[in-house]
Scaffold this motif. Structure first.
Motif, PDB file in Angstrom:
ATOM      1  N   ASP A   1      -7.150  -9.232   6.796  1.00  0.00           N
ATOM      2  CA  ASP A   1      -7.855  -7.999   6.448  1.00  0.00           C
ATOM      3  C   ASP A   1      -8.291  -8.121   4.991  1.00  0.00           C
ATOM      4  O   ASP A   1      -7.452  -8.147   4.098  1.00  0.00           O
ATOM      5  N   PRO A   2      -9.602  -8.240   4.731  1.00  0.00           N
ATOM      6  CA  PRO A   2     -10.054  -8.472   3.356  1.00  0.00           C
ATOM      7  C   PRO A   2     -10.214  -7.200   2.514  1.00  0.00           C
ATOM      8  O   PRO A   2     -10.729  -7.270   1.406  1.00  0.00           O
ATOM      9  N   SER A   3      -9.771  -6.050   3.027  1.00  0.00           N
ATOM     10  CA  SER A   3      -9.952  -4.811   2.252  1.00  0.00           C
ATOM     11  C   SER A   3      -8.842  -4.664   1.208  1.00  0.00           C
ATOM     12  O   SER A   3      -7.894  -5.433   1.185  1.00  0.00           O
ATOM     13  N   TRP A   4      -8.960  -3.657   0.354  1.00  0.00           N
ATOM     14  CA  TRP A   4      -7.981  -3.456  -0.716  1.00  0.00           C
ATOM     15  C   TRP A   4      -7.519  -2.013  -0.724  1.00  0.00           C
ATOM     16  O   TRP A   4      -8.150  -1.129  -0.124  1.00  0.00           O
ATOM     17  N   ARG A   5      -6.386  -1.776  -1.386  1.00  0.00           N
ATOM     18  CA  ARG A   5      -5.849  -0.425  -1.525  1.00  0.00           C
ATOM     19  C   ARG A   5      -5.601  -0.151  -3.008  1.00  0.00           C
ATOM     20  O   ARG A   5      -5.120  -1.031  -3.723  1.00  0.00           O
ATOM     21  N   GLU A   6      -5.917   1.069  -3.426  1.00  0.00           N
ATOM     22  CA  GLU A   6      -5.636   1.449  -4.814  1.00  0.00           C
ATOM     23  C   GLU A   6      -4.187   1.926  -4.902  1.00  0.00           C
ATOM     24  O   GLU A   6      -3.754   2.767  -4.116  1.00  0.00           O
ATOM     25  N   LEU A   7      -3.441   1.394  -5.856  1.00  0.00           N
ATOM     26  CA  LEU A   7      -2.020   1.750  -6.026  1.00  0.00           C
ATOM     27  C   LEU A   7      -1.860   2.566  -7.306  1.00  0.00           C
ATOM     28  O   LEU A   7      -2.486   2.264  -8.323  1.00  0.00           O
ATOM     29  N   THR A   8      -1.014   3.592  -7.241  1.00  0.00           N
ATOM     30  CA  THR A   8      -0.944   4.529  -8.368  1.00  0.00           C
ATOM     31  C   THR A   8      -0.039   4.065  -9.511  1.00  0.00           C
ATOM     32  O   THR A   8      -0.080   4.637 -10.592  1.00  0.00           O
TER      33      THR A   8
ATOM     34  N   HIS B   1       0.862  -1.193   0.000  1.00  0.00           N
ATOM     35  CA  HIS B   1       0.000   0.000   0.000  1.00  0.00           C
ATOM     36  C   HIS B   1       0.890   1.233   0.000  1.00  0.00           C
ATOM     37  O   HIS B   1       2.110   1.124   0.165  1.00  0.00           O
ATOM     38  N   HIS B   2       0.288   2.399  -0.198  1.00  0.00           N
ATOM     39  CA  HIS B   2       1.044   3.646  -0.126  1.00  0.00           C
ATOM     40  C   HIS B   2       1.194   4.064   1.344  1.00  0.00           C
ATOM     41  O   HIS B   2       0.325   3.750   2.171  1.00  0.00           O
ATOM     42  N   PRO B   3       2.271   4.799   1.673  1.00  0.00           N
ATOM     43  CA  PRO B   3       2.507   5.178   3.071  1.00  0.00           C
ATOM     44  C   PRO B   3       1.361   5.998   3.684  1.00  0.00           C
ATOM     45  O   PRO B   3       1.136   5.924   4.892  1.00  0.00           O
ATOM     46  N   ASP B   4       0.618   6.752   2.860  1.00  0.00           N
ATOM     47  CA  ASP B   4      -0.451   7.585   3.428  1.00  0.00           C
ATOM     48  C   ASP B   4      -1.780   6.833   3.543  1.00  0.00           C
ATOM     49  O   ASP B   4      -2.781   7.409   3.972  1.00  0.00           O
ATOM     50  N   GLN B   5      -1.798   5.548   3.169  1.00  0.00           N
ATOM     51  CA  GLN B   5      -3.034   4.769   3.305  1.00  0.00           C
ATOM     52  C   GLN B   5      -3.019   3.987   4.628  1.00  0.00           C
ATOM     53  O   GLN B   5      -1.940   3.672   5.144  1.00  0.00           O
ATOM     54  N   THR B   6      -4.207   3.660   5.114  1.00  0.00           N
ATOM     55  CA  THR B   6      -4.301   2.854   6.339  1.00  0.00           C
ATOM     56  C   THR B   6      -3.645   1.495   6.098  1.00  0.00           C
ATOM     57  O   THR B   6      -3.979   0.825   5.125  1.00  0.00           O
ATOM     58  N   PRO B   7      -2.712   1.085   6.946  1.00  0.00           N
ATOM     59  CA  PRO B   7      -2.087  -0.234   6.757  1.00  0.00           C
ATOM     60  C   PRO B   7      -3.117  -1.357   6.907  1.00  0.00           C
ATOM     61  O   PRO B   7      -4.176  -1.150   7.511  1.00  0.00           O
ATOM     62  N   PHE B   8      -2.815  -2.525   6.369  1.00  0.00           N
ATOM     63  CA  PHE B   8      -3.706  -3.676   6.571  1.00  0.00           C
ATOM     64  C   PHE B   8      -3.734  -4.018   8.054  1.00  0.00           C
ATOM     65  O   PHE B   8      -2.732  -3.860   8.756  1.00  0.00           O
ATOM     66  N   ASP B   9      -4.890  -4.477   8.519  1.00  0.00           N
ATOM     67  CA  ASP B   9      -5.085  -4.765   9.936  1.00  0.00           C
ATOM     68  C   ASP B   9      -4.458  -6.111  10.287  1.00  0.00           C
ATOM     69  O   ASP B   9      -4.932  -7.153   9.859  1.00  0.00           O
ATOM     70  N   MET B  10      -3.383  -6.069  11.052  1.00  0.00           N
ATOM     71  CA  MET B  10      -2.659  -7.286  11.401  1.00  0.00           C
ATOM     72  C   MET B  10      -3.117  -7.882  12.720  1.00  0.00           C
ATOM     73  O   MET B  10      -2.608  -8.915  13.140  1.00  0.00           O
TER      74      MET B  10
END
Lengths: 173, 102
Positions: free
Chosen positions: A77-84, A62-71
């Motif tokens: 953590d089943p969520s996703w992050r958009e990567l540029t 993920h990008h540094p400014d996004q919420t990290p995955f929940d460990m």
């Protein structure tokens, strides 16, 4: 999940990455989801040189400014992050306690091969890279599996369709 | 990963996945996979080994066009840290084109 348990997970991850034969016990003990019935299929209709490609990784990128995955959740953590698709140093971070990502931090291309693919675009082997890619965390279990399939994966599939992506390459950790 | 792959394919986009745990992939049954018996966290290989990373991509794309049966897993022949990738060449255009024009 306590920080002690997280530390334990990270230590195990480091050990089984360094000594792959130790991984066998973990692999044999884990019962993966078994898919039944027909396997989804879409024929490839274009040559690679005309394809717009997007990457999807489950390496916890993920990008540094996004919420990290929940460990803290042992089911992941089943969520996703958009990567540029940015390839500048420091553009990404990895949050994932279940594999040793010290090599991936040295060279992100071993889990998210953006630079290699950009070279293939320059060499005219590949048409283009999509403007965005998607990061998941692997190691999803229990109640989060239905969320992953019915919510997260379909949301991302919808975005990839909206982007008119021709081809998706998936990389694990 | 295969579960996500199946949903993307179901939505109408062709997919290929790199697998490093063959047993899981065989159970999850994504449409197309290449398998590497490599350590976790290294689906494209070693950090800084550009020709190795390219070799994996070349074989992955070759498999994308070669696989015509859903659920196929192609075992790539690369052994961990025991291959020389310096003379790896990209596949020809004929291997990166659909077999039957649609």
């Amino acid at each position: 999940m306590s920080s002690l348990q997280r530390l334990r997970n990270r230590l195990i991850a480091r050990l089984i990455t360094r000594f792959p034969h130790l991984a066998k016990g973990f692999i044999d003990n884990y019962r993966p989801w078994e898919s039944e019935g027909e396997i989804p299929w879409t024929a490839v209709s274009k040559p690679l040189r005309d394809c717009r490609l997007a990457l999807v990784t489950t390496a916890g990128v993920h990008h540094p400014d996004q919420t990290p995955f929940d460990m803290r959740d042992s089911d992941g953590d089943p969520s996703w992050r958009e990567l540029t698709g940015e390839t500048l140093p420091g553009a990404y971070r990895i949050t994932h306690d279940y594999y040793d990502h010290s090599d991936a931090e040295k060279d992100l291309n071993i889990v998210l091969p953006l630079e290699r693919l950009r070279e293939l675009v320059d060499e005219k082997l590949l048409g283009s890279l999509n403007r965005r890619h998607f990061g998941f965390m692997g190691h999803i279990d229990g109640r989060h599996i239905p969320t992953l399939i019915e919510k997260s994966a379909r949301e991302v599939a919808g975005k990839l369709c909206a982007d008119e992506v021709d081809l998706v390459l998936l990389t694990p950790a | 990963m295969g579960l996500i792959q199946r949903e993307i394919e179901r939505a109408g986009i062709p997919t290929i996945g790199i697998s490093i745990v063959r047993d899981y992939t065989a159970k999850v049954r994504p449409p197309r996979s290449v398998f590497l018996k490599w350590p976790f966290g290294h689906p494209l290989g070693e950090p800084g080994n550009i020709s190795q990373q390219r070799a994996v991509l070349f074989e992955t794309f070759r498999a994308l066009y070669a696989i015509d049966t859903p659920g196929t897993i192609i075992d790539l022949p690369f052994r961990w840290r025991r291959e020389n990738y310096s003379d790896v060449k990209p596949p020809g255009a004929e291997d990166l084109t659909p077999k039957t024009a649609s």
